[in-house]
Every structure is written in structure tokens, then in C-alpha cells.
Scaffold this motif. Structure first.
Motif, mmCIF file in Angstrom:
data_model
loop_
_atom_site.group_PDB
_atom_site.id
_atom_site.type_symbol
_atom_site.label_atom_id
_atom_site.label_comp_id
_atom_site.label_asym_id
_atom_site.label_seq_id
_atom_site.Cartn_x
_atom_site.Cartn_y
_atom_site.Cartn_z
ATOM 1 N N GLU A 61 10.530 41.664 48.944
ATOM 2 C CA GLU A 61 11.094 40.603 49.725
ATOM 3 C C GLU A 61 10.703 39.141 49.909
ATOM 4 O O GLU A 61 12.024 38.112 49.966
ATOM 5 C CB GLU A 61 11.286 40.859 51.678
ATOM 6 C CG GLU A 61 11.727 42.445 52.118
ATOM 7 C CD GLU A 61 12.066 42.887 53.038
ATOM 8 O OE1 GLU A 61 10.739 41.657 53.697
ATOM 9 O OE2 GLU A 61 12.009 43.669 53.494
ATOM 10 N N ARG A 62 9.610 38.500 49.468
ATOM 11 C CA ARG A 62 8.958 37.431 48.686
ATOM 12 C C ARG A 62 9.505 37.477 47.626
ATOM 13 O O ARG A 62 8.500 36.352 47.582
ATOM 14 C CB ARG A 62 8.260 37.045 50.209
ATOM 15 C CG ARG A 62 8.466 37.464 51.185
ATOM 16 C CD ARG A 62 8.911 36.604 51.618
ATOM 17 N NE ARG A 62 8.342 36.673 53.486
ATOM 18 C CZ ARG A 62 7.522 35.208 54.010
ATOM 19 N NH1 ARG A 62 7.259 34.825 53.383
ATOM 20 N NH2 ARG A 62 7.431 35.631 55.337
ATOM 21 N N ASN A 63 9.156 38.168 47.682
ATOM 22 C CA ASN A 63 10.031 38.079 45.466
ATOM 23 C C ASN A 63 8.279 37.552 44.891
ATOM 24 O O ASN A 63 8.088 37.161 43.922
ATOM 25 C CB ASN A 63 10.811 36.776 44.889
ATOM 26 C CG ASN A 63 12.061 36.874 45.803
ATOM 27 O OD1 ASN A 63 12.564 38.058 45.175
ATOM 28 N ND2 ASN A 63 12.557 35.832 46.110
ATOM 29 N N VAL A 64 7.583 38.664 45.410
ATOM 30 C CA VAL A 64 6.074 38.420 44.876
ATOM 31 C C VAL A 64 6.187 38.856 43.592
ATOM 32 O O VAL A 64 7.102 40.502 43.136
ATOM 33 C CB VAL A 64 4.836 39.655 45.528
ATOM 34 C CG1 VAL A 64 3.936 39.412 44.966
ATOM 35 C CG2 VAL A 64 4.999 38.105 46.820
ATOM 36 N N ASN A 65 5.697 38.762 42.531
ATOM 37 C CA ASN A 65 5.145 39.555 41.165
ATOM 38 C C ASN A 65 4.130 40.661 40.530
ATOM 39 O O ASN A 65 3.827 41.089 39.965
ATOM 40 C CB ASN A 65 5.643 38.601 39.759
ATOM 41 C CG ASN A 65 7.154 37.587 40.121
ATOM 42 O OD1 ASN A 65 7.153 37.211 40.631
ATOM 43 N ND2 ASN A 65 7.731 38.102 39.638
ATOM 44 N N ILE A 66 3.075 39.234 41.792
ATOM 45 C CA ILE A 66 1.648 39.588 40.732
ATOM 46 C C ILE A 66 0.983 40.208 42.653
ATOM 47 O O ILE A 66 1.062 39.286 43.209
ATOM 48 C CB ILE A 66 1.035 39.005 40.478
ATOM 49 C CG1 ILE A 66 2.196 38.382 38.469
ATOM 50 C CG2 ILE A 66 -0.419 38.534 39.914
ATOM 51 C CD1 ILE A 66 1.744 39.343 38.066
ATOM 52 N N LEU A 67 0.166 41.385 42.630
ATOM 53 C CA LEU A 67 -0.919 41.036 43.437
ATOM 54 C C LEU A 67 -2.335 40.633 43.218
ATOM 55 O O LEU A 67 -2.836 41.592 42.430
ATOM 56 C CB LEU A 67 -0.865 41.930 44.148
ATOM 57 C CG LEU A 67 -2.149 42.430 45.969
ATOM 58 C CD1 LEU A 67 -1.401 41.360 46.719
ATOM 59 C CD2 LEU A 67 -1.592 43.984 45.877
#
Length: 143
Positions: A61-67
Motif C-alpha cells: 500500500e506504501r508502494n515499497v519495491n525493496i525490503l
């Protein structure tokens, strides 16, 4: 691009939280603006089940691509991959140190979970056993 880093506090100097789903905070770094946004993970952290899956949804939902994190369990890892979020394990030190290690290509993309997760992650279908309990008949002896 947005990079999420699991953290024990809300500041880039905070230590990395090794846990993913039950991390205290997520610090989101935006590579365009070179700025951080802190996301409190208290509600998910304290949930009874599926913390990793819920946290993956939050990051999507927060448009994260990488963790960048210490570890993920199997359900969380699958959920992250299904959402198109690349996972990098082995994060340690401060959030800033971890981000710099990733930027300098010092972290390798994960191919699988590196933690067994909750015992409920590995639910095995059980077969119901029906056992006929022996019937016990008591004869009451009369004197």
C-alpha cells in the motif's frame, strides 16, 4: 523507488529490527527525494496471527519495491514476492548502515525465507483417528 527497512525506532540512526512482520517500525526511504518516512507497526506487531502477511500488505500500500530486514518467515516471504517486493535478508546495525550496504551492493536478494516463522506457518493436514474405546461393563455384585 521506495525501500523499506525494519527498525527498532523511528529514526535512521535506529537499530535494524531483525524481525519483519513484528518489527517495531518500518523506515521507508525514497530514492528520488532521498528522505525517510517512519511507519509505526504497533497494530500489526501486536496482531494475533499473520503479522508478516499483513506487514507485506502495508508495504505494498506504501508502494515499497525493496525490503531490507533480518529475516522473514515462509508466509511473509511468499506474500512479499507475490506483491512484487524484493527481499534482502541479513540487515544489521543501524538503518543508515543497512541502506548504505544495500546501495553499495553489499546485500544479496533472497531466494527463500530464512526463518521458520510462527509454528502456524507450517500447518500440516492432520487425519482424524477414530478409536473405539472399549466398553467397560461393571457388574454390581449384590451381597
Amino acid at each position: 523507488m521506495r525501500i523499506a527497512i525494519t527498525a527498532r525506532g523511528s529514526h535512521p540512526s535506529s537499530e535494524v529490527d531483525e524481525s519483519f512482520g513484528r518489527a517495531y517500525w518500518f523506515l521507508l526511504f525514497d530514492t528520488k527525494t532521498e528522505s525517510y518516512v517512519a511507519v509505526d507497526n504497533t497494530v500489526i506487531r501486536n496482531s494475533q496471527e499473520n503479522a508478516g502477511v499483513k506487514a507485506a500488505e502495508l508495504l505494498k500500500e506504501r508502494n515499497v519495491n525493496i525490503l531490507l530486514t533480518g529475516e522473514t518467515g515462509p508466509k511473509a516471504f511468499r506474500s512479499l514476492v507475490e506483491k512484487g517486493i524484493k527481499v534482502f535478508h541479513g540487515a544489521s546495525g543501524s538503518v543508515e548502515d543497512t541502506l548504505n550496504a544495500w546501495l553499495e551492493k553489499g546485500m544479496i536478494e533472497a531466494e527463500h525465507a530464512n526463518s521458520p516463522g510462527s509454528p502456524y506457518c507450517l500447518v500440516v493436514q492432520s487425519k482424524t483417528l477414530q478409536v473405539d474405546a472399549p466398553k467397560v461393563l461393571l457388574d454390581l455384585l449384590k451381597p
